[in-house]
Motif scaffolding. Structure first.
Motif, PDB file in Angstrom:
ATOM      1  N   TYR A 121       4.256   5.994   7.802  1.00  0.00           N
ATOM      2  CA  TYR A 121       4.893   5.809   6.532  1.00  0.00           C
ATOM      3  C   TYR A 121       5.716   7.213   6.151  1.00  0.00           C
ATOM      4  CZ  TYR A 121       4.861   4.682   1.666  1.00  0.00           C
ATOM      5  OH  TYR A 121       5.055   5.054  -0.172  1.00  0.00           O
ATOM      6  N   GLY A 122       4.704   7.961   6.997  1.00  0.00           N
ATOM      7  CA  GLY A 122       5.046   8.937   6.869  1.00  0.00           C
ATOM      8  C   GLY A 122       4.355  10.389   5.243  1.00  0.00           C
ATOM      9  N   LEU A 123       4.503  10.697   4.440  1.00  0.00           N
ATOM     10  CA  LEU A 123       4.340  11.340   3.427  1.00  0.00           C
ATOM     11  C   LEU A 123       4.468  10.684   1.784  1.00  0.00           C
ATOM     12  CD1 LEU A 123       4.178  14.099   5.631  1.00  0.00           C
ATOM     13  CD2 LEU A 123       3.985  15.523   3.342  1.00  0.00           C
ATOM     14  N   THR A 124       3.458  10.808   1.058  1.00  0.00           N
ATOM     15  CA  THR A 124       3.541  10.261  -0.062  1.00  0.00           C
ATOM     16  C   THR A 124       5.125  10.793  -0.525  1.00  0.00           C
ATOM     17  OG1 THR A 124       1.239  10.699  -0.037  1.00  0.00           O
ATOM     18  CG2 THR A 124       2.548   9.212  -1.911  1.00  0.00           C
ATOM     19  N   VAL A 125       4.988  11.928  -0.846  1.00  0.00           N
ATOM     20  CA  VAL A 125       6.712  11.937  -1.354  1.00  0.00           C
ATOM     21  C   VAL A 125       7.217  11.606  -0.671  1.00  0.00           C
ATOM     22  CG1 VAL A 125       5.370  14.840  -2.139  1.00  0.00           C
ATOM     23  CG2 VAL A 125       6.740  14.280  -0.214  1.00  0.00           C
ATOM     24  N   ASP A 126       7.632  11.330   0.845  1.00  0.00           N
ATOM     25  CA  ASP A 126       9.125  11.229   1.179  1.00  0.00           C
ATOM     26  C   ASP A 126       9.261   9.707   0.531  1.00  0.00           C
ATOM     27  OD1 ASP A 126       8.607  12.861   3.292  1.00  0.00           O
ATOM     28  OD2 ASP A 126       7.970  11.815   4.559  1.00  0.00           O
ATOM     29  N   HIS A 127       8.305   8.812  -0.421  1.00  0.00           N
ATOM     30  CA  HIS A 127       8.860   7.646  -0.900  1.00  0.00           C
ATOM     31  C   HIS A 127       8.672   7.934  -2.155  1.00  0.00           C
ATOM     32  CE1 HIS A 127       8.372   6.410   3.921  1.00  0.00           C
ATOM     33  NE2 HIS A 127       7.509   7.255   3.250  1.00  0.00           N
TER      34      HIS A 127
ATOM     35  N   THR B  59       3.067  15.784  -6.482  1.00  0.00           N
ATOM     36  CA  THR B  59       4.142  16.169  -6.218  1.00  0.00           C
ATOM     37  C   THR B  59       3.934  17.598  -5.659  1.00  0.00           C
ATOM     38  OG1 THR B  59       1.875  17.569  -7.580  1.00  0.00           O
ATOM     39  CG2 THR B  59       3.453  16.192  -9.099  1.00  0.00           C
ATOM     40  N   GLY B  60       2.913  17.508  -4.375  1.00  0.00           N
ATOM     41  CA  GLY B  60       2.367  18.063  -3.169  1.00  0.00           C
ATOM     42  C   GLY B  60       2.771  18.125  -1.854  1.00  0.00           C
ATOM     43  N   GLY B  61       2.632  16.703  -1.177  1.00  0.00           N
ATOM     44  CA  GLY B  61       2.861  16.113   0.056  1.00  0.00           C
ATOM     45  C   GLY B  61       2.469  14.620  -0.224  1.00  0.00           C
ATOM     46  N   GLY B  62       0.641  14.328   0.561  1.00  0.00           N
ATOM     47  CA  GLY B  62       0.457  13.083   0.713  1.00  0.00           C
ATOM     48  C   GLY B  62      -0.052  13.112   1.998  1.00  0.00           C
ATOM     49  N   VAL B  63      -0.940  13.920   3.251  1.00  0.00           N
ATOM     50  CA  VAL B  63      -1.109  13.540   4.709  1.00  0.00           C
ATOM     51  C   VAL B  63      -1.994  12.120   4.573  1.00  0.00           C
ATOM     52  CG1 VAL B  63      -1.863  13.852   6.445  1.00  0.00           C
ATOM     53  CG2 VAL B  63      -0.439  15.563   5.283  1.00  0.00           C
ATOM     54  N   GLY B  64      -1.604  11.067   4.777  1.00  0.00           N
ATOM     55  CA  GLY B  64      -2.983  10.331   4.246  1.00  0.00           C
ATOM     56  C   GLY B  64      -3.043   9.237   5.695  1.00  0.00           C
ATOM     57  N   TRP B  65      -3.381   8.543   5.239  1.00  0.00           N
ATOM     58  CA  TRP B  65      -4.904   7.652   6.674  1.00  0.00           C
ATOM     59  C   TRP B  65      -3.590   7.039   7.274  1.00  0.00           C
ATOM     60  CZ3 TRP B  65      -8.544   8.835   7.850  1.00  0.00           C
ATOM     61  CH2 TRP B  65     -10.455   8.964   7.118  1.00  0.00           C
ATOM     62  N   LEU B  66      -1.879   6.052   7.082  1.00  0.00           N
ATOM     63  CA  LEU B  66      -1.561   6.126   7.413  1.00  0.00           C
ATOM     64  C   LEU B  66      -0.124   6.780   8.104  1.00  0.00           C
ATOM     65  CD1 LEU B  66      -1.497   2.396   5.939  1.00  0.00           C
ATOM     66  CD2 LEU B  66      -2.058   3.226   8.315  1.00  0.00           C
TER      67      LEU B  66
ATOM     68  N   ALA C  51       0.681  -1.090   0.087  1.00  0.00           N
ATOM     69  CA  ALA C  51       0.187   0.028   0.122  1.00  0.00           C
ATOM     70  C   ALA C  51       0.995   1.216   0.138  1.00  0.00           C
ATOM     71  CB  ALA C  51      -0.529   0.112   0.932  1.00  0.00           C
ATOM     72  N   ILE C  52       0.624   2.265  -0.290  1.00  0.00           N
ATOM     73  CA  ILE C  52       1.142   3.942  -0.221  1.00  0.00           C
ATOM     74  C   ILE C  52      -0.238   4.816   0.237  1.00  0.00           C
ATOM     75  CG2 ILE C  52       2.074   5.049  -1.465  1.00  0.00           C
ATOM     76  CD1 ILE C  52       2.506   3.999  -3.678  1.00  0.00           C
ATOM     77  N   SER C  53       0.913   5.351   1.532  1.00  0.00           N
ATOM     78  CA  SER C  53      -0.478   5.839   2.209  1.00  0.00           C
ATOM     79  C   SER C  53      -0.397   7.331   1.544  1.00  0.00           C
ATOM     80  CB  SER C  53       0.240   6.677   3.350  1.00  0.00           C
ATOM     81  OG  SER C  53      -0.463   7.207   4.663  1.00  0.00           O
ATOM     82  N   SER C  54      -1.390   7.998   1.120  1.00  0.00           N
ATOM     83  CA  SER C  54      -1.862   8.942   0.402  1.00  0.00           C
ATOM     84  C   SER C  54      -2.370   9.910   1.037  1.00  0.00           C
ATOM     85  CB  SER C  54      -2.336   7.929  -1.275  1.00  0.00           C
ATOM     86  OG  SER C  54      -3.684   7.903  -0.906  1.00  0.00           O
ATOM     87  N   GLY C  55      -4.037   9.810   0.613  1.00  0.00           N
ATOM     88  CA  GLY C  55      -4.827  10.538   1.270  1.00  0.00           C
ATOM     89  C   GLY C  55      -5.912  10.346   1.801  1.00  0.00           C
ATOM     90  N   ASP C  56      -7.133  10.919   2.237  1.00  0.00           N
ATOM     91  CA  ASP C  56      -8.174  10.201   2.723  1.00  0.00           C
ATOM     92  C   ASP C  56      -9.203   9.821   2.103  1.00  0.00           C
ATOM     93  OD1 ASP C  56      -9.212  13.026   1.961  1.00  0.00           O
ATOM     94  OD2 ASP C  56      -9.849  12.844   4.125  1.00  0.00           O
ATOM     95  N   HIS C  57      -9.580  10.316   0.853  1.00  0.00           N
ATOM     96  CA  HIS C  57     -10.170  10.481  -0.696  1.00  0.00           C
ATOM     97  C   HIS C  57      -9.582   9.115  -1.722  1.00  0.00           C
ATOM     98  CE1 HIS C  57     -13.351  10.595  -3.060  1.00  0.00           C
ATOM     99  NE2 HIS C  57     -14.392  11.246  -1.742  1.00  0.00           N
ATOM    100  N   GLY C  58     -10.252   8.095  -2.270  1.00  0.00           N
ATOM    101  CA  GLY C  58      -9.904   7.337  -3.208  1.00  0.00           C
ATOM    102  C   GLY C  58     -10.346   7.997  -4.754  1.00  0.00           C
TER     103      GLY C  58
END
Ligand SMILES: Cc1cc2nc3c(=O)[nH]c(=O)nc-3n(C[C@H](O)[C@H](O)[C@H](O)COP(=O)(O)OP(=O)(O)OC[C@H]3O[C@@H](n4cnc5c(N)ncnc54)[C@H](O)[C@@H]3O)c2cc1C
Length: 436
Positions: free
Chosen positions: A150-156, A139-146, A123-130
């Motif tokens: 996991y950290g932010l999406t951009v971190d990975h 390209t912006g961040g990605g503060v997700g459910w996990l 899985a990739i933690s991304s945001g709260d909406h599919g």
């Protein structure tokens, strides 16, 4: 092919949608904004993206880039310009299961990504909406459910395939084009058009998913205790809170997500939240990650959700900050306030490692208000929250301006972002309008 846009390159045949086309109605708008572009190009390859950019240069049309169309400012459409809609680029593939490396095209929605990765136990933690798009988040961040696991999406993000404003295709990774990789991880919108990302996913089986409802006292003590509990919590726990007005009082709808399928781990992580105050209802499930960003979220965008939204990051939930949040979400003119826990893995990267520099704040606060007077209501209510904020996240702003840039990209980060936007996009083809 001759059109009102001049002679179109053959490779774009059938991929340019103008107002007379029956597809136009479904492609003109985003989630928040009804647009009237002169044309929407729907590229099927990086080469097509380059060709679309050439049309924009030759015609002088202003460019809007769209991946999922969920951007709050509506920058994924415009009036009279050229929209580059990446929705046909939506493949998701596991490149190397052992290193969990996944290639995701920018036009995929996060529900589709979750669905494709689940059979691989990833899985990739991304945001709260599919329905949110890969391009805007990655390209912006990605503060997700996990986010705390996991950290932010951009971190990975390990590599990005980018079409630069001059039409050049570049694959940026840490060895080749490290500057481009850096800026695409948090401030990508002004540097190039990402067509695909290589992202290191996480191993994930089922998750724990617990919903609580707590009464929020006017002084905000409940919120202070929530922040304290989450700050001390294990990384397995991430929480999202929605503060909803109930007339003169406020209720906190808390979603706690635990990145484990072990009932005892889930219980231990969530139990302290029961002590934050008057917790009136609760529900717990062990479920696949796809339940959090389900394909049922997928929908067409037609400007259905006009909203005024802003945000700020809190380092500490001080008594004054907590009272301001409780006040803004109650009373005669309440706004919708959402809180997202940060900390954990979101604090791991050095602040200078990506263009998302905020690595010490513990809470993301998002404020929203809706028509008819969304902007006015938000401006009034946000006035008492804003003094407590320490920076902001660029993706939760409906009317970004120069001050937004300074809050999202503080200090040396802002200087480097400005320099790289200028280097990769000297003519300002993609530069956000509010930064022009
Ligand atoms: C209902 C909803 C829930 C949300 N939840 C979360 C959340 O939980 N966590 C979170 O972090 N954010 C969340 N957001 C905010 C989200 O991060 C932004 O709205 C994001 O921009 C959406 O991405 P998109 O691809 O759908 O946007 P689009 O509208 O397609 O794009 C918005 C802008 O992003 C830039 N952009 C998009 N794609 C690319 C690309 N391929 N290359 C370069 N630039 C690009 C462009 O400037 C574009 O105009 C949410 C938004 C909504 C509306």
């Amino acid at each position: 092919m001759n059109t009102s846009l001049g002679t179109l390159p053959g490779e774009l045949a059938g991929k340019v949608v103008t107002p007379g086309d029956r597809r136009y109605r479904m492609l003109r708008s985003t989630y928040t904004t009804v647009g009237s572009p002169a044309a929407v190009v729907v590229p099927e390859s990086a080469g097509d993206v380059g060709a679309a950019l050439r049309i924009a240069r030759e015609t002088g049309l202003r460019v809007a880039v769209r991946s999922g169309g969920h951007g709050l400012s509506g920058s994924g459409t415009n009036d009279g310009g050229l929209v580059i809609d990446l929705s046909a680029l939506h493949r998701v593939e596991v490149i190397d299961r052992a290193s969990r490396l996944v290639r995701v095209e920018a036009g995929a929605r996060w529900a589709q990504v979750a669905q494709a990765l689940a059979p691989h136990g990833l899985a990739i933690s991304s945001g709260d909406h599919g329905n949110v798009g890969v391009g805007g988040i990655a390209t912006g961040g990605g503060v997700g459910w996990l986010v705390r696991t996991y950290g932010l999406t951009v971190d990975h993000v390990r590599a990005v395939e980018v079409v630069l404003p001059d039409g050049t295709f570049v694959r940026a990774d840490a060895e080749a084009e490290p500057d481009l990789l850096w800026v695409m991880r948090g401030a990508g919108a002004g540097a190039g058009i990402a067509v695909a990302f290589e992202i290191e996913a996480m191993e994930l089986g089922d998750i724990g998913y617990v919903q609580l409802v707590a009464a929020v006292d006017p002084a905000g003590e409940t919120l202070r205790r929530w922040a304290e509990v989450v700050r001390e919590a294990p990384r397995e726990l991430s929480t999202a809170v929605m503060l909803a007005s109930r007339g003169t009082s406020t209720a906190a709808f808390i979603t706690a997500v635990v990145s484990s399928d072990s009932p005892s781990t889930i219980r231990e992580a969530v139990e302290p939240l029961l002590g934050i105050g008057d917790v009136t209802a609760q529900e717990a499930h062990v479920a696949p990650y796809t339940a959090l960003v389900p394909t049922q979220h997928l929908h067409a965008n037609n400007g259905q959700m006009a909203t005024a939204t802003t945000n700020g990051l809190l380092t500490d939930m001080t008594p004054d900050a907590a009272r301001a949040l409780a006040t803004a979400s109650a009373g005669p003119h309440p706004i919708l306030v959402q809180l997202r826990s940060l900390g954990g893995a979101a604090h791991d990267p050095d602040p200078s490692a990506t263009a998302f520099a905020h690595r010490h704040q513990n809470t993301l606060v998002v404020g929203s208000a809706f028509p008819p007077d969304g902007r006015g209501a938000l401006a009034t209510a946000w006035g008492s929250i804003d003094p407590h904020a320490d920076g902001a996240y660029v993706n939760f702003e409906s009317t970004p301006d120069e001050a937004t840039f300074a809050r999202a990209y503080p200090g040396a980060t802002g200087t480097r972002v400005t320099e790289l936007w200028q280097r990769y996009d000297p003519d300002g083809v993609l530069r956000p309008q509010w930064r022009a």
